[in-house]
Each structure stands twice: as C-alpha cells, then as structure tokens.
Design a protein around this motif. Sequence first.
Motif, PDB file in Angstrom:
ATOM      1  N   PHE A  28     -72.173 -33.650  17.192  1.00 46.46           N
ATOM      2  CA  PHE A  28     -71.018 -34.132  16.424  1.00 46.46           C
ATOM      3  C   PHE A  28     -71.455 -34.850  15.167  1.00 46.46           C
ATOM      4  CE2 PHE A  28     -67.049 -36.148  15.511  1.00 46.46           C
ATOM      5  CZ  PHE A  28     -67.338 -37.466  15.194  1.00 46.46           C
ATOM      6  N   SER A  29     -72.515 -35.644  15.244  1.00 47.47           N
ATOM      7  CA  SER A  29     -72.936 -36.471  14.117  1.00 47.47           C
ATOM      8  C   SER A  29     -73.466 -35.657  12.954  1.00 47.47           C
ATOM      9  CB  SER A  29     -73.985 -37.486  14.558  1.00 47.47           C
ATOM     10  OG  SER A  29     -75.140 -36.826  15.044  1.00 47.47           O
ATOM     11  N   SER A  30     -73.670 -34.367  13.151  1.00 43.70           N
ATOM     12  CA  SER A  30     -74.150 -33.521  12.058  1.00 43.70           C
ATOM     13  C   SER A  30     -72.998 -32.873  11.290  1.00 43.70           C
ATOM     14  CB  SER A  30     -75.068 -32.425  12.604  1.00 43.70           C
ATOM     15  OG  SER A  30     -74.359 -31.528  13.433  1.00 43.70           O
ATOM     16  N   TYR A  31     -71.765 -33.027  11.792  1.00 43.81           N
ATOM     17  CA  TYR A  31     -70.605 -32.404  11.146  1.00 43.81           C
ATOM     18  C   TYR A  31     -69.878 -33.373  10.214  1.00 43.81           C
ATOM     19  CZ  TYR A  31     -70.714 -28.626  14.640  1.00 43.81           C
ATOM     20  OH  TYR A  31     -71.062 -27.558  15.434  1.00 43.81           O
ATOM     21  N   ASP A  32     -69.451 -32.866   9.069  1.00 42.19           N
ATOM     22  CA  ASP A  32     -68.408 -33.558   8.334  1.00 42.19           C
ATOM     23  C   ASP A  32     -67.107 -33.313   9.115  1.00 42.19           C
ATOM     24  OD1 ASP A  32     -69.239 -33.369   4.769  1.00 42.19           O
ATOM     25  OD2 ASP A  32     -70.400 -34.039   6.500  1.00 42.19           O
ATOM     26  N   MET A  33     -66.185 -34.268   9.007  1.00 46.78           N
ATOM     27  CA  MET A  33     -64.946 -34.179   9.782  1.00 46.78           C
ATOM     28  C   MET A  33     -63.746 -34.433   8.879  1.00 46.78           C
ATOM     29  SD  MET A  33     -65.909 -33.609  12.944  1.00 46.78           S
ATOM     30  CE  MET A  33     -64.402 -33.982  13.845  1.00 46.78           C
ATOM     31  N   ARG A  44     -50.423 -25.683   6.157  1.00 48.69           N
ATOM     32  CA  ARG A  44     -51.305 -26.782   6.550  1.00 48.69           C
ATOM     33  C   ARG A  44     -51.958 -27.354   5.295  1.00 48.69           C
ATOM     34  NH1 ARG A  44     -55.079 -25.786  11.727  1.00 48.69           N
ATOM     35  NH2 ARG A  44     -53.024 -25.023  12.367  1.00 48.69           N
ATOM     36  N   GLU A  45     -52.032 -28.681   5.225  1.00 50.11           N
ATOM     37  CA  GLU A  45     -52.596 -29.318   4.038  1.00 50.11           C
ATOM     38  C   GLU A  45     -53.657 -30.338   4.398  1.00 50.11           C
ATOM     39  OE1 GLU A  45     -49.655 -31.473   1.837  1.00 50.11           O
ATOM     40  OE2 GLU A  45     -49.250 -32.891   3.448  1.00 50.11           O
ATOM     41  N   PHE A  46     -54.584 -30.509   3.495  1.00 52.77           N
ATOM     42  CA  PHE A  46     -55.664 -31.490   3.653  1.00 52.77           C
ATOM     43  C   PHE A  46     -55.101 -32.905   3.569  1.00 52.77           C
ATOM     44  CE2 PHE A  46     -59.698 -33.488   3.217  1.00 52.77           C
ATOM     45  CZ  PHE A  46     -59.555 -34.446   2.223  1.00 52.77           C
ATOM     46  N   VAL A  47     -55.618 -33.777   4.426  1.00 54.69           N
ATOM     47  CA  VAL A  47     -55.224 -35.191   4.407  1.00 54.69           C
ATOM     48  C   VAL A  47     -56.406 -36.083   4.022  1.00 54.69           C
ATOM     49  CG1 VAL A  47     -54.295 -37.114   5.749  1.00 54.69           C
ATOM     50  CG2 VAL A  47     -53.435 -34.793   6.139  1.00 54.69           C
ATOM     51  N   VAL A  48     -57.486 -35.994   4.792  1.00 49.78           N
ATOM     52  CA  VAL A  48     -58.608 -36.905   4.567  1.00 49.78           C
ATOM     53  C   VAL A  48     -59.842 -36.344   5.253  1.00 49.78           C
ATOM     54  CG1 VAL A  48     -58.026 -38.303   6.587  1.00 49.78           C
ATOM     55  CG2 VAL A  48     -59.284 -39.346   4.700  1.00 49.78           C
ATOM     56  N   ALA A  49     -61.020 -36.674   4.717  1.00 47.85           N
ATOM     57  CA  ALA A  49     -62.266 -36.206   5.304  1.00 47.85           C
ATOM     58  C   ALA A  49     -63.329 -37.287   5.209  1.00 47.85           C
ATOM     59  CB  ALA A  49     -62.749 -34.935   4.595  1.00 47.85           C
ATOM     60  N   VAL A  50     -64.319 -37.169   6.080  1.00 50.40           N
ATOM     61  CA  VAL A  50     -65.439 -38.117   6.090  1.00 50.40           C
ATOM     62  C   VAL A  50     -66.731 -37.342   6.297  1.00 50.40           C
ATOM     63  CG1 VAL A  50     -65.215 -38.558   8.587  1.00 50.40           C
ATOM     64  CG2 VAL A  50     -66.319 -40.262   7.125  1.00 50.40           C
ATOM     65  N   SER A  51     -67.785 -37.782   5.619  1.00 53.05           N
ATOM     66  CA  SER A  51     -69.084 -37.129   5.744  1.00 53.05           C
ATOM     67  C   SER A  51     -69.705 -37.421   7.097  1.00 53.05           C
ATOM     68  CB  SER A  51     -70.018 -37.603   4.630  1.00 53.05           C
ATOM     69  OG  SER A  51     -70.239 -39.010   4.748  1.00 53.05           O
ATOM     70  N   VAL A  68     -56.631 -44.206   6.387  1.00 53.06           N
ATOM     71  CA  VAL A  68     -58.071 -44.435   6.338  1.00 53.06           C
ATOM     72  C   VAL A  68     -58.740 -43.673   7.479  1.00 53.06           C
ATOM     73  CG1 VAL A  68     -59.930 -46.124   6.469  1.00 53.06           C
ATOM     74  CG2 VAL A  68     -57.799 -46.704   5.293  1.00 53.06           C
ATOM     75  N   ILE A  69     -59.775 -42.929   7.142  1.00 55.15           N
ATOM     76  CA  ILE A  69     -60.536 -42.211   8.154  1.00 55.15           C
ATOM     77  C   ILE A  69     -61.824 -42.977   8.447  1.00 55.15           C
ATOM     78  CG2 ILE A  69     -61.757 -40.762   6.466  1.00 55.15           C
ATOM     79  CD1 ILE A  69     -61.607 -38.474   8.546  1.00 55.15           C
ATOM     80  N   SER A  70     -62.235 -42.937   9.700  1.00 54.53           N
ATOM     81  CA  SER A  70     -63.505 -43.541  10.091  1.00 54.53           C
ATOM     82  C   SER A  70     -64.084 -42.733  11.237  1.00 54.53           C
ATOM     83  CB  SER A  70     -63.318 -45.001  10.499  1.00 54.53           C
ATOM     84  OG  SER A  70     -62.451 -45.097  11.619  1.00 54.53           O
ATOM     85  N   ARG A  71     -65.345 -42.991  11.546  1.00 56.71           N
ATOM     86  CA  ARG A  71     -65.980 -42.278  12.643  1.00 56.71           C
ATOM     87  C   ARG A  71     -66.931 -43.188  13.384  1.00 56.71           C
ATOM     88  NH1 ARG A  71     -68.602 -37.164  10.343  1.00 56.71           N
ATOM     89  NH2 ARG A  71     -69.396 -36.906  12.479  1.00 56.71           N
ATOM     90  N   ASP A  72     -67.096 -42.877  14.660  1.00 55.43           N
ATOM     91  CA  ASP A  72     -68.050 -43.581  15.508  1.00 55.43           C
ATOM     92  C   ASP A  72     -68.923 -42.498  16.142  1.00 55.43           C
ATOM     93  OD1 ASP A  72     -69.475 -44.928  17.458  1.00 55.43           O
ATOM     94  OD2 ASP A  72     -67.812 -46.208  18.020  1.00 55.43           O
ATOM     95  N   ASN A  73     -70.087 -42.273  15.574  1.00 54.58           N
ATOM     96  CA  ASN A  73     -70.938 -41.193  16.065  1.00 54.58           C
ATOM     97  C   ASN A  73     -71.478 -41.470  17.473  1.00 54.58           C
ATOM     98  OD1 ASN A  73     -70.548 -39.644  13.782  1.00 54.58           O
ATOM     99  ND2 ASN A  73     -72.427 -40.330  12.778  1.00 54.58           N
ATOM    100  N   ALA A  74     -71.548 -42.714  17.849  1.00 55.17           N
ATOM    101  CA  ALA A  74     -71.998 -43.041  19.203  1.00 55.17           C
ATOM    102  C   ALA A  74     -70.973 -42.595  20.249  1.00 55.17           C
ATOM    103  CB  ALA A  74     -72.251 -44.533  19.321  1.00 55.17           C
ATOM    104  N   LYS A  75     -69.708 -42.513  19.830  1.00 61.56           N
ATOM    105  CA  LYS A  75     -68.630 -42.098  20.741  1.00 61.56           C
ATOM    106  C   LYS A  75     -68.142 -40.682  20.451  1.00 61.56           C
ATOM    107  CE  LYS A  75     -66.878 -46.783  21.528  1.00 61.56           C
ATOM    108  NZ  LYS A  75     -65.689 -47.681  21.454  1.00 61.56           N
ATOM    109  N   ASN A  76     -68.793 -39.988  19.518  1.00 59.99           N
ATOM    110  CA  ASN A  76     -68.381 -38.632  19.154  1.00 59.99           C
ATOM    111  C   ASN A  76     -66.898 -38.573  18.797  1.00 59.99           C
ATOM    112  OD1 ASN A  76     -70.963 -37.844  19.744  1.00 59.99           O
ATOM    113  ND2 ASN A  76     -70.449 -36.516  21.457  1.00 59.99           N
TER     114      ASN A  76
END
Length: 121
Positions: A28-33, A44-51, A68-76
């Motif tokens: 998961f941590s290798s994907y942009d989301m 369908r339209e784009f809203v937000v993305a994170v590297s 606001v988008i965020s990610r937690d790579n430890a929790k996938n």
Amino acid sequence: VQLQASGGGLVQAGGSLRLSCAASERTFSSYDMGWFRQAPGKEREFVVAVSWSGSITKTADSVKGRFVISRDNAKNTIYLQMNGLKPEDTAVYYCAAGNRRAVLTGQGVKWGQGTQVTVSS
C-alpha cells in the motif's frame, strides 16, 4: 490491492464526515492514493489525491479549503476529512490506488467499492 471504503452517511449542510479507505496489501505504501466522487447523472470526478509518502497532495478547486486527505501507511489506510459539507457534495465517494497520473485522472487505478455521502440542506 483491494480497497474498502467506509464512513459515508447522511449529514446536514455545514457538517463534517471522515471517510476511510483500507487497503489489503503491505505494498500500500508504494501507491499514490486518491478520492473520486460520482453524483447521480454525472460523471465520476477527481476530488483529492496524496502521494505514496503523504508529502504531496492535490485538491480539486470545488473542495479546496474544506476537504483534506491524509494517510497512515502503518495502517494501510487513507482518510478524507470533509468539513463544511454542501448539498452539492452529495455523491458516492470512491477511493483509488495507482501511480501519480492514475490517481489524478482515474485511468488505470484500482477502485474501492464506494461509500454514499448525502448532505441535506
């Protein structure tokens, strides 16, 4: 990668919701989301993305300053914090995984199953 979105629901205008999207793979941590949405009768339209690192984000003008988008790579998992919701934000929200271009265009991404967000006026 399999994606499971959750957190949608019914909220009044001006309210907040937080969507989550959990991924099944350790890669998961290798994907942009990203998050996309589709309102009834619309494309369908784009809203937000994170590297992949979380250091770079891109936000559609229609939600800038509210989502606001965020990610937690430890929790996938990625999150979409939605504040100041408007009736026009009503849509099915989909999370997506892919490379940088894919999560900005929606082409070539892996999709989650979608979660309904309804904003009442």
